[in-house]
Scaffold this active site. Sequence first.
Site, PDB file in Angstrom:
ATOM      1  CD  GLN A  47       8.600  -0.778  -3.378  1.00  0.00           C
ATOM      2  OE1 GLN A  47       7.827  -1.659  -3.699  1.00  0.00           O
ATOM      3  NE2 GLN A  47       8.200   0.360  -2.848  1.00  0.00           N
TER       4      GLN A  47
ATOM      5  CB  SER B 109      11.317   5.712   0.268  1.00  0.00           C
ATOM      6  OG  SER B 109       9.986   5.361  -0.022  1.00  0.00           O
TER       7      SER B 109
ATOM      8  CB  SER C  92       9.824  -3.818   4.429  1.00  0.00           C
ATOM      9  OG  SER C  92       9.038  -2.728   4.829  1.00  0.00           O
TER      10      SER C  92
ATOM     11  CD  GLU D 108       4.238  -0.354  -1.558  1.00  0.00           C
ATOM     12  OE1 GLU D 108       4.598  -0.343  -0.367  1.00  0.00           O
ATOM     13  OE2 GLU D 108       4.828   0.272  -2.448  1.00  0.00           O
TER      14      GLU D 108
END
Length: 414
Positions: free
Chosen positions: A140, A143, A177, A260
């Site tokens: 993902q 951010s 991640s 999420e």
Amino acid sequence: MSQPDLDAWRTQVWQWLATVLEPARAPESAGEAADLAVFHNLPEDEERLLLERCRAYQRARFDAGYQALTLPVDKGGAGLTAAHVAVFAQEESAFEVPPSTELISVTVRLVAMAVSLFGTDEQLHEHARAFLRTDLLACQLFSEPGAGSDLAAVRTRARKDEHGEAWVIDGQKVWTSGAQFADYGLLLARTDPDVVKQAGITAFLVPMDAPGVEVRPIRQMSGGASFNEVFLSGVRVPDRLRIGRPGQGWEVATTTLAFERTASGSGNRRKGGTFADVLTLARSLGRTSDPLVRQRLADLYVRAALRAATVDRVARTSAAGGRPGPEASLTKLMASDLLTRTGQVAAELMGARVSADTGDPGTFAWTQHLLGAPGYRLAGGTDQIQRNLIGERVLKLPPEPRVDRAPFSQLPGN
């Protein structure tokens, strides 16, 4: 579509699980110490072995029709209710399920769901199915440094190339991640800087091996490096890998983040130590007769029970059509709070033992929990963001005044 009877379906699920998994064993009977780490801290070769174990189970689950249970049938899911999800989780807990990873969770529960809901027929066939089955893995790319928890502030840019057939992406992402193992990344980029912030964002599937993509691991204070920075320099992505319409990225993002928060708060996957682990620790240290310790243990037990009850209630009242509602912020907030309190009680029980490895079993291992728990209060939106979402979208309180964003009711999908 008629729904299968829950009791009959429960029996069917148990019979299938019994063919692919071993019955669950208590850590003591297995001769193994409980895994107290919130985030995995494994060498690359061991991480790859763990991923393959997880993928084997996810593929078997997909092939048996138990993946994406609430996703509509025409989107590749089973079209079942939240009650069926709860039943499956209950039955699954009685078996030795391979310990999952953040990358598996992101692939199956976030990216696959987003592509299924917003993708084209071609994307559903080529990518969504492969993500649900973990034939492909996806991270993902949301951010960014300096953007805080407000994804509306993304600065990664995507512009059409000279032929209008591809997008050229430049920017930087952080806290990703499993990026080093992923085949694709679900990325948010600003495609129109001249409109209100949320309206100018578009979502893309970016091949992680594309020229211009660089992944750099971030060493965490726990010693592991499960997070990464991702740099994108002139990365060309064909328009067929755009997810949703241009400018629909905010809706894709908020839906993905709701998934999420649902996954983070569900409790289906063990993260760090639990109340049972703390109780075992208190008994091993001979502290259970202390009235103050008993009070702390009782408080922790009540909070764990309340969280489980809230997870069940939110699951049963979630939005239809396979999309979670804003209530997911409740369970995410409770999960991060419980995780932090669990570590605090364990640290209070051990005192100085937590700072050095004395050789006593089940003591120094708690450092992995204590060093990982703060990160969980950031994943999927900080605790402060969750409180804002609960206040504005669940309790319907007046929103904070913001001149740089559109009202929630005017955003796409609301």
